[in-house]
Design a protein around this motif. Structure first.
Motif, short mmCIF file in Angstrom:
data_model
loop_
_atom_site.label_atom_id
_atom_site.label_comp_id
_atom_site.label_asym_id
_atom_site.label_seq_id
_atom_site.Cartn_x
_atom_site.Cartn_y
_atom_site.Cartn_z
N LEU A 1 0.78 -1.22 0.20
CA LEU A 1 0.09 -0.02 -0.01
C LEU A 1 0.70 1.39 -0.06
O LEU A 1 0.28 2.32 0.11
N GLY A 2 2.10 1.05 0.02
CA GLY A 2 2.79 2.47 -0.04
C GLY A 2 3.18 2.92 1.19
O GLY A 2 3.32 4.28 1.34
N ALA B 1 -8.24 0.75 14.62
CA ALA B 1 -9.65 1.05 14.12
C ALA B 1 -10.51 -0.13 14.59
O ALA B 1 -11.60 0.16 14.79
N TYR B 2 -9.98 -1.55 14.41
CA TYR B 2 -10.84 -2.44 14.66
C TYR B 2 -11.20 -2.52 16.20
O TYR B 2 -12.14 -2.74 16.50
N GLY C 1 -17.01 -7.81 6.48
CA GLY C 1 -15.94 -6.83 6.61
C GLY C 1 -14.52 -7.36 6.02
O GLY C 1 -13.54 -6.72 5.80
N SER C 2 -14.53 -8.66 6.44
CA SER C 2 -13.27 -9.29 5.83
C SER C 2 -13.23 -9.11 4.50
O SER C 2 -12.24 -9.18 3.75
N LEU C 3 -14.40 -9.45 3.73
CA LEU C 3 -14.47 -9.42 2.24
C LEU C 3 -14.01 -8.03 1.71
O LEU C 3 -13.38 -7.67 0.84
N LEU D 1 -10.61 -6.72 -0.58
CA LEU D 1 -10.80 -5.96 -1.80
C LEU D 1 -10.25 -4.41 -1.71
O LEU D 1 -10.16 -3.62 -2.60
N ALA D 2 -9.70 -3.93 -0.63
CA ALA D 2 -9.38 -2.58 -0.28
C ALA D 2 -8.13 -2.39 -1.21
O ALA D 2 -7.25 -2.74 -1.18
N PRO D 3 -8.23 -1.07 -1.88
CA PRO D 3 -7.02 -0.67 -2.63
C PRO D 3 -6.07 0.33 -2.08
O PRO D 3 -5.08 0.45 -2.37
N THR D 4 -6.49 0.95 -0.91
CA THR D 4 -5.82 1.75 -0.15
C THR D 4 -5.86 1.52 1.53
O THR D 4 -6.81 1.04 1.89
N LEU D 5 -4.98 2.27 1.77
CA LEU D 5 -5.04 2.26 3.65
C LEU D 5 -6.36 2.82 4.28
O LEU D 5 -6.86 2.09 4.94
N PRO D 6 -6.84 4.05 3.57
CA PRO D 6 -8.36 4.17 4.26
C PRO D 6 -9.39 3.43 4.09
O PRO D 6 -10.19 3.09 4.96
N THR D 7 -9.24 2.91 2.72
CA THR D 7 -10.52 1.69 2.50
C THR D 7 -10.06 0.48 3.32
O THR D 7 -11.27 -0.11 3.64
N LEU D 8 -8.97 0.24 3.65
CA LEU D 8 -8.82 -1.07 4.42
C LEU D 8 -9.04 -1.01 5.74
O LEU D 8 -9.69 -1.46 6.56
#
Length: 448
Positions: free
Chosen positions: A20-21, A33-34, A68-70, A74-81
């Motif tokens: 994710l850089g 967050a979790y 949530g695991s799905l 599929l998250a492309p960036t840290l914020p979406t993760l």
């Protein structure tokens, strides 16, 4: 599934950061967050279970966690993760406390120590296979699979819950304390964000102080509300139960160190010692093996020596073992590191068993739901603060953003500080009477 996700994720964090850089030292938001979402929503878990039944709520928890695991996969960036982890947290907030509430209502209090020690053994399967599986997956596939693996487990959980989970409800169903929930949750969130902001400089100092003051005001407002409400979210009468009060306070401070370790140690093994993800994952297995061993003798040890002696001595040992990681370097034999991790697993598991039983055993049926929920909140809050504290210390001790072996002094100082945090909890357990135990004064046989 829940323990598998936590341990498999920690091992995969450095690989996720590269993909994710991001810096591996700044990936704590994925963990925090979790935990913070879970802590915020756990207060409603007891009321939901009383209102809709343990089976229906538990099914919803597994479904949300799997969804949530799905999203995470599929998250492309840290914020979406991080957003996907929040959805996971919605399910996690219900999963553990509702499962433990079903146990509380299914077994007599006299058998609770033995029962909690037994039912935690299957839960250790996740930490046993999680670290090596996480390391292997990121090497042969990608980090996305550490989340996708939850989906078949969640499906199996839905089937088994439908067939075997008891559908228990409280005989009395008081109205949900919405005002108390808002005050308590807002206070919890703002204090947590303020502490994280002060440690990591995520916000300006002024904003962090403002959040801290507002959070403390909300918590004070909840305290005043609970003193007057007929059915508060967490009644103040809970703290009139001596063993519960000591157990809750001890959990809050003791788990600061224990909660930091699953985040800190995989980073230390990979970034500091230079281990591969699979080797780092396999190195975590002795910790779980030690925890399993501790479950076999925890009940006998506590009954023999009593809660105060076990918890005071064990808390000192726990803090010392955490601080002992500061003596490990790249030249330390791998076998010695594995032995250290195994000893930590034994002591850490004994700590959890003793603290949780002390906290829960004196709760009657009327207080079981709220007391169990409050314990779960404290556990999640303490672990999230532990992760945030460890990450903040690492950044503070590494102002030049060094990498590799040059990071070792920062890791060593962080372990020393985290160990010191854990040691301080021993003063709380020292407040127990010499022979005090949840069921009242110790029997003459135990005292002898």
């Amino acid at each position: 599934m829940q323990t598998l996700d936590a341990t498999i994720l920690n091992t995969a964090l450095p690989s996720m950061a590269r993909s994710l850089g991001e810096s591996p030292l700044r990936m704590q938001s994925v963990v925090v967050a979790y935990m913070l979402t879970t802590a915020l929503l756990i207060p409603a878990s007891g009321w939901l279970a009383d209102r809709f039944g343990t089976r229906r709520v538990f099914l919803s928890a597994i479904g949300l966690f799997s969804l949530g695991s799905l999203f995470c996969a599929l998250a492309p960036t840290l914020p979406t993760l991080v957003a996907g982890r929040v959805v996971q947290g919605l399910g996690g907030a219900l999963m553990l406390p509702v499962g433990r509430l079903a146990i509380l209502r299914s077994f007599p209090r006299a058998e609770l120590l033995k029962t909690l020690a037994f039912v935690s053994i299957p839960g250790l399967f996740g930490p046993l296979v999680g670290p090596p599986l996480g390391g292997w997956l990121v090497e042969v596939a990608s980090w996305h699979w550490v989340f996708l693996i939850n989906l078949p487990v969640g499906l199996l959980g839905l089937v088994l819950t439908t067939r075997y989970m008891p559908d228990l409800r409280a005989p009395e169903r008081p109205r949900f304390d919405g005002r108390g929930f808002i005050l308590f949750s807002l206070g919890l969130m703002m204090v947590s964000l303020a502490l994280q902001g002060l440690g990591e400089r995520a916000f300006s100092t002024a904003v962090s102080v403002l959040l801290l003051v507002a959070g403390l005001a909300a918590m004070c407002g909840y305290w005043l509300h609970a003193a007057r409400a007929d059915h508060p979210l967490f009644g103040l009468q809970l703290f009139r139960i001596p063993t519960f009060a000591v157990g809750i306070a001890g959990n809050l401070f003791s788990r600061l160190g224990s909660g930091a370790m699953p985040f800190l140690t995989p980073l230390f093994l990979q970034v500091g010692l230079g281990y591969s993800p699979s080797t780092a994952g396999l190195s975590m297995v002795p910790t779980v093996a030690g925890a399993m061993v501790a479950k076999r003798f925890a009940e006998r040890l506590i009954n023999r020596f009593g809660y105060r002696q076990v918890l005071v001595v064990n808390t000192l040992l726990l803090g010392s073992l955490i601080a002992g990681f500061s003596l490990i370097g790249r030249g330390t034999p791998h076998a010695l590191i594995l032995l250290h991790l195994a000893l930590f697993g034994v002591v850490n598991s004994l700590q959890f068993t003793a603290m949780n039983t002390l906290s829960l055993s004196d709760l009657d049926d009327r207080n079981a739901s709220s007391g169990n929920s409050l314990l779960s909140v404290v556990m999640q809050l303490s672990m999230s603060l532990g992760v945030a504290a460890a990450a903040s210390l690492l950044l503070a001790f590494n102002p030049q953003a060094l990498e590799g072996e040059a990071l070792m002094p920062a890791f060593h100082r962080t372990y020393l500080c985290v160990g010191a945090l854990s040691v301080m909890a021993s003063w709380i357990f020292f407040q127990l009477g010499r022979h005090e135990r949840p069921s009242g004064p110790a029997s003459q046989e135990v005292e002898a």
